[in-house]
Design an enzyme around this catalytic site. Structure first.
Site, short mmCIF file in Angstrom:
data_model
loop_
_atom_site.label_atom_id
_atom_site.label_comp_id
_atom_site.label_asym_id
_atom_site.label_seq_id
_atom_site.Cartn_x
_atom_site.Cartn_y
_atom_site.Cartn_z
N LYS A 79 0.83 -1.19 0.00
CA LYS A 79 0.00 0.00 0.00
C LYS A 79 0.88 1.26 0.00
CE LYS A 79 -3.85 1.72 2.92
NZ LYS A 79 -4.63 1.35 4.13
N SER A 155 -9.22 1.55 3.62
CA SER A 155 -8.46 2.38 2.71
C SER A 155 -7.43 1.58 1.91
CB SER A 155 -7.73 3.47 3.52
OG SER A 155 -6.81 2.88 4.45
N SER A 179 -9.40 -1.28 7.58
CA SER A 179 -8.88 -0.94 6.26
C SER A 179 -8.26 -2.10 5.50
CB SER A 179 -7.86 0.19 6.38
OG SER A 179 -8.52 1.41 6.65
#
Length: 459
Positions: A79, A155, A179
């Site tokens: 990420k 996210s 997330s």
């Protein structure tokens, strides 16, 4: 190439047996990204030449007969909030768009030590600030590979979409408020929130911050997303454990799972709650999964643990999330000390209640979210609602189900357990005893035998 939709463990085995070269696998992975990513916008930066060089080095090591790691030659992503030397770390924020990391995050180094090739970074929501969607002003919006008009969650939406669509074998994401788990559920992959404080957070830092974050990080975790539960285990073993001074004082190992057969598990089950009512399309899939467990011989124990007040503890979780951000933002006014003490006592009471519960029960199965992936929603946060067959639900009700593992620091796996009548993935959350991550992982692995696991998305 079908191997791109299999597990990292299987791909590594093919490489070790010489049935496929790391160069061939990496070229196929990059070609898949080129072909599919434009529709998804999941992978936002690729270091192509470095990945191919690493693949050639992986092949050479195998040719020399070297002892290689469990992920040797496997292409992976992280990420875009984790530092990778020479790559940008933007957190989806325009002010950080040109920030290039000088060194690798600890998990990136450990993935490389296990043989993995970190070839790219995936899209986060801006400042990791949304559990339901992934969009920012640097890279734009990420789409769900099952339906590009819908969100992949947030996210870590870019990472979940990438793994689901065969763009990466392993993603490393972050999970404060679901997330990892919510995107895993929405995209039909496995996602692990590890036990708190088992995977180092070094390298997860907002760019240009002058010092390491506060040690008040008991809610913040990073963990893997994969296409098989077994891969979660392999990646956790490769990346968890102390570092620096702590590593000189003690070591870490992953405890063995409590059982290796479904019939031996005592499974707590909670499938609904008035504070976040589960939509009928999700409820039907979860109910079928519990029925399959019963047929497999697992002992099902219904209801919340004694001592757990779901509503009050969900509120306490929200308080501690606010406290987390207060420690990250200097000069931020927060609650008086007396309230902080009260809420900390509630957090520890929750941990004690769960420890008592897991003395008799092995895992708890509950929803990851009350809804499957929903359409992209560009309205201001406070105006958003989620349409369900039973009517609109509050957007901010989503953290309810993920709060109960996070507050006491428990490991939790979001595992794909089927699809709705309209074909969208549904994830079940498997919460395990603290520091016994492999009990939750192994249960999720066995669960796939009776309900099915990852399915290839139409992307």
């Amino acid at each position: 190439m079908d191997v791109l939709f299999g597990s990292a463990t299987d791909a590594a085995a093919l490489l070790r047996r010489g049935e496929l070269s790391a160069r061939e696998l990496t070229e196929a992975q990059l070609a898949r990204v080129d072909a599919v990513n434009p529709a998804l916008n999941a992978v936002v930066e690729v270091r192509r030449d470095a990945a191919l060089t690493a693949a050639d080095e992986a092949d050479a090591a195998l040719a020399r007969g070297e002892d290689v790691g469990p992920l040797h030659g496997v292409p992976t992503t992280v990420k875009d909030c984790l530092d990778v030397a020479g790559m940008r770390t933007t957190w989806g924020v325009p002010a950080f768009a040109d920030f290039v990391a000088a060194e690798d995050a600890t998990v990136v180094r450990r993935l490389a030590a296990a043989g993995a090739t970190v070839f790219g970074k995936t899209n986060p929501h801006e400042m990791l600030g949304d559990y339901g969607q992934t969009v920012n002003d640097v890279y734009g919006r990420t789409n769900n590979p099952w339906d590009v008009t819908r969100t992949p969650g947030g996210s870590t939406g870019g990472g979940a979409a990438a793994v689901a669509a065969g763009l990466s074998f392993v993603e490393y994401g972050s999970d404060l408020v679901g997330s990892i788990r919510i995107p895993a559920s929405f995209c039909g992959v496995y996602g692990l929130r590890p036990s708190a404080d088992t995977v180092p957070l070094t390298g997860l830092r907002v760019p240009r911050t002058p010092h390491a974050p506060s040690e008040w990080l008991y809610l913040s975790t990073i963990g893997p997303l994969t296409r098989s539960a077994a891969d979660l285990r392999s990646v956790l073993r490769a990346t968890a454990g102390p570092e620096g001074v702590a590593a000189r004082a003690y070591s870490w190992r992953l405890p063995e799972p409590r059982h290796t057969r479904l019939a031996d598990y005592r499974v707590g089950v909670v499938l609904d709650h008035p504070s976040a009512p589960v939509s009928s399309e999700v409820a039907a899939v979860l109910s079928n999964a519990v029925d399959a467990l019963g047929r497999a011989g697992a002992k099902v124990v219904e209801g919340w643990p004694d001592g757990i007040d779901p509503d009050r503890h969900a509120e306490t979780f929200g308080f501690h999330v606010g406290l987390f951000f207060a420690f990250q933002q200097s000069g931020h006014d927060f609650a008086p000390l007396s309230e902080v003490i009260e809420q900390e006592n509630l957090r520890m009471a929750s941990r004690t209640a769960w420890e008592r519960y897991f003395a008799d029960v092995d895992v708890l199965l509950c929803p990851t979210n009350f809804t499957p992936a929903f359409p992209h929603d560009t309205r201001p946060f406070g105006e958003r609602v989620i349409a369900t067959p039973e009517g609109d639900r509050p957007y901010d009700a989503q953290p309810f189900w993920v709060a109960h593992a996070a507050l006491p620091g428990l490991p939790a796996v979001s595992a794909p357990v089927g699809r709705t009548a309209s074909g969208l993935p549904v994830g079940a959350q498997v919460i395990g005893p603290r520091l016994e991550d492999d009990t939750a992982i192994t249960f999720a692995e066995l669960l796939a035998d009776v309900v099915g696991g990852y399915e290839r998305s139409p992307a």
